[in-house]
Enzyme design. Structure first.
Site, PDB file in Angstrom:
ATOM      1  N   LYS A  95       0.856  -1.436   0.036  1.00  0.00           N
ATOM      2  CA  LYS A  95       0.126   0.044  -0.009  1.00  0.00           C
ATOM      3  C   LYS A  95       0.813   1.287   0.037  1.00  0.00           C
ATOM      4  O   LYS A  95       1.857   1.256   0.892  1.00  0.00           O
ATOM      5  CB  LYS A  95      -0.891  -0.145   1.106  1.00  0.00           C
ATOM      6  CG  LYS A  95      -1.983   1.103   1.413  1.00  0.00           C
ATOM      7  CD  LYS A  95      -2.596   0.928   2.530  1.00  0.00           C
ATOM      8  CE  LYS A  95      -3.748   2.010   2.911  1.00  0.00           C
ATOM      9  NZ  LYS A  95      -4.702   1.922   3.712  1.00  0.00           N
TER      10      LYS A  95
ATOM     11  N   SER B 261      -9.237   2.013   3.213  1.00  0.00           N
ATOM     12  CA  SER B 261      -8.689   2.642   2.448  1.00  0.00           C
ATOM     13  C   SER B 261      -7.427   1.845   1.451  1.00  0.00           C
ATOM     14  O   SER B 261      -6.694   2.536   0.725  1.00  0.00           O
ATOM     15  CB  SER B 261      -7.547   3.780   2.994  1.00  0.00           C
ATOM     16  OG  SER B 261      -6.857   3.147   4.305  1.00  0.00           O
TER      17      SER B 261
ATOM     18  N   SER C 274      -9.862  -0.397   7.308  1.00  0.00           N
ATOM     19  CA  SER C 274      -9.122  -0.264   5.988  1.00  0.00           C
ATOM     20  C   SER C 274      -8.374  -1.236   5.473  1.00  0.00           C
ATOM     21  O   SER C 274      -8.140  -1.348   4.110  1.00  0.00           O
ATOM     22  CB  SER C 274      -8.199   0.939   6.003  1.00  0.00           C
ATOM     23  OG  SER C 274      -8.934   2.412   6.108  1.00  0.00           O
TER      24      SER C 274
END
Length: 463
Positions: free
Chosen positions: A78, A153, A177
């Site tokens: 990420k 996210s 997330s």
């Protein structure tokens, strides 16, 4: 290599010298080139680094010196995880050209385990502003249907793992997330116990709620990846100084003798879930009972109580982090990030202190509710993925989410696929454990997952 391999399967074949890490990596790179124009899961593909990592892994394979089960496994990070010499942007104009000089602790741990770095994966801006269409890069899309949302996210990781572009990846979880994208993309993703994994070198959102964790196709893979992430970091103030357990210790042991609580009111009353989600949870409850677990209903405070405390804390801490940039580069943020954090600027010190007080009460409540339980199960998302253009700006304030309660309490929480609903989109359930009892969470998740055939189905886009 043909078809899709799990990490465990690939590791077994690499160990037996039946699978080349170089060929595995080339297959994944080919998938990225073929599919990612529709998914936008990667912000940066590190092809040269990936091939160098794969060749090094192959050399270790041939010499009989593999580092372990992650050696030669293609992964992605990420894009809030710092990577030395590799751009790390948080999907934001503010860090469009940011190149860190050091790896984050987790990035280094996975590199030390022999993983192959495929690149950096899309995120909501600074892990809160998304899905946004006014950033330097478009938002990631769901491989089950690219018109639909991945949740966030950790959006790029959810999309890339589901589509088989990587075998696993990192997420972060402040209010859901990791588990949100895992739920909507049909993955196994765990938010570990607060303090189990270092957050140093990961761009922060909320220091008392942030967690790092893995996202994979199966529960077994999730356990393998978490094993390589976990451990005390004396330079992370939230890190727990305790030995790391064997995350795979319970795999294959079933659930006989476990005592499992069900928080029904979360998904029946507080935020009623879709029919397919409800069917999946009820099916899991039936499976656990028939497999020898004792299943009882549990009642705690309404889910909105946990969400209210969590969102006040998250918002206040996030604004504190971003305030200097907010004062000087306000218009360089995307609209969703700007508006969500601008609201946080109206919070008072009293609001924050009262939320932390309420958080302590809720932690004690959850501890008491779990006193004679091994696990809790509930929903991890309200239903199938919505269309990406129909996600409300204030969704997190309109209805309570199913994940924040376990950021507030810091408990380990795993999202696993529990079937497929409307439009063939995945649905999920959430399995929650006591602090640092990830092995028991994986034990139950693995028992459920391997008794069903959800893992045999991949997105049509990827297939």
């Amino acid at each position: 290599m043909t078809g899709f391999l799990t990490i465990a399967e690939a590791a077994s074949q690499i160990a037996a010298k039946k699978l080349s890490p170089v060929e595995l990596t080339k297959t994944c790179l080919d998938r990225v080139k073929t599919l990612d124009s529709k998914l936008n899961s990667f912000l940066l593909v590190t092809e040269e680094r990936a091939m160098a990592d794969a060749k090094a892994a192959e050399a270790r394979m041939m010499s009989g010196s593999l580092k372990g089960k992650l050696d030669g496994i293609p992964i992605g990070h990420k894009d809030i995880y710092n990577t030395a010499g590799i751009r790390t942007t948080a999907h934001s104009k503010l860090l469009e050209n940011n190149v860190p000089t050091e790896d984050s602790v987790v990035v280094q741990k996975w590199a030390d385990a022999g993983t192959v770095l495929m690149g950096k994966l899309a995120t909501h801006e600074f892990a809160i502003g998304g899905p946004s269409f006014d950033l330097p890069w478009p938002p990631a899309r769901n491989p089950w249907n690219p018109d639909h949302f991945t949740a966030g996210s950790s959006s790029g990781t959810g999309a890339a793992v589901a589509a088989g572009l990587v075998l696993g990846g990192t997420g972060s979880d402040t209010g859901g997330s990791i588990r949100g994208p895992s739920a909507l993309c049909g993955l196994a993703g765990i938010k570990p116990t607060y303090g189990l994994c270092s957050r140093r070198g990961v761009l922060p959102l909320s220091n008392t709620l942030d967690h790092t964790g893995p996202m994979t196709w199966t529960v077994e893979d999730c356990a393998l990846m978490l094993q390589a992430m976990a451990g005390h970091d004396p330079l992370d103030p939230g890190s727990a100084n305790r030995p790391v357990a064997d995350m795979t210790a319970g795999l294959g042991k079933g659930v006989k003798g476990l005592r499992i609580g069900v928080i029904r009111h979360f998904y029946e009353e507080d935020n009623p879930v879709s029919p397919a989600t409800r069917k999946g949870i009820e099916g899991a409850i039936d499976f656990f009972r028939k497999s020898g677990a004792e299943v009882v209903d549990v009642k705690v405070s309404p889910m909105m109580d946990y969400n209210a405390a969590g969102w006040v804390i998250l918002s206040a801490e996030a604004y504190t982090i971003h305030e200097p940039w907010f004062k000087t580069r306000f218009n360089d943020y995307g609209e969703l990030m700007r508006d969500r954090l601008a609201l946080a600027a109206t919070l008072s010190a009293s609001d924050y202190v009262q939320a932390t007080r309420r958080r302590r009460e809720l932690c004690l409540e959850m501890k008491a509710a779990m006193a004679d339980l091994d696990l809790i199960i509930t929903a991890s998302a309200p239903g199938e993925a919505p269309k990406i253009t129909e996600v409300p700006k204030w969704l997190m304030l309109q209805k309570p989410n199913f994940t924040m309660a376990f950021n507030v309490t810091g408990l380990p929480a795993l999202s696993v696929c529990s079937g497929y609903g409307e439009g063939g989109l995945p649905v999920s359930l959430q399995i929650v454990g006591k602090p640092f009892q990830e092995a028991t969470v994986f034990q139950a998740g693995h028992a459920y997952e391997t008794a069903h055939d959800w893992r045999s189905k991949r997105p049509a886009l990827a297939a």
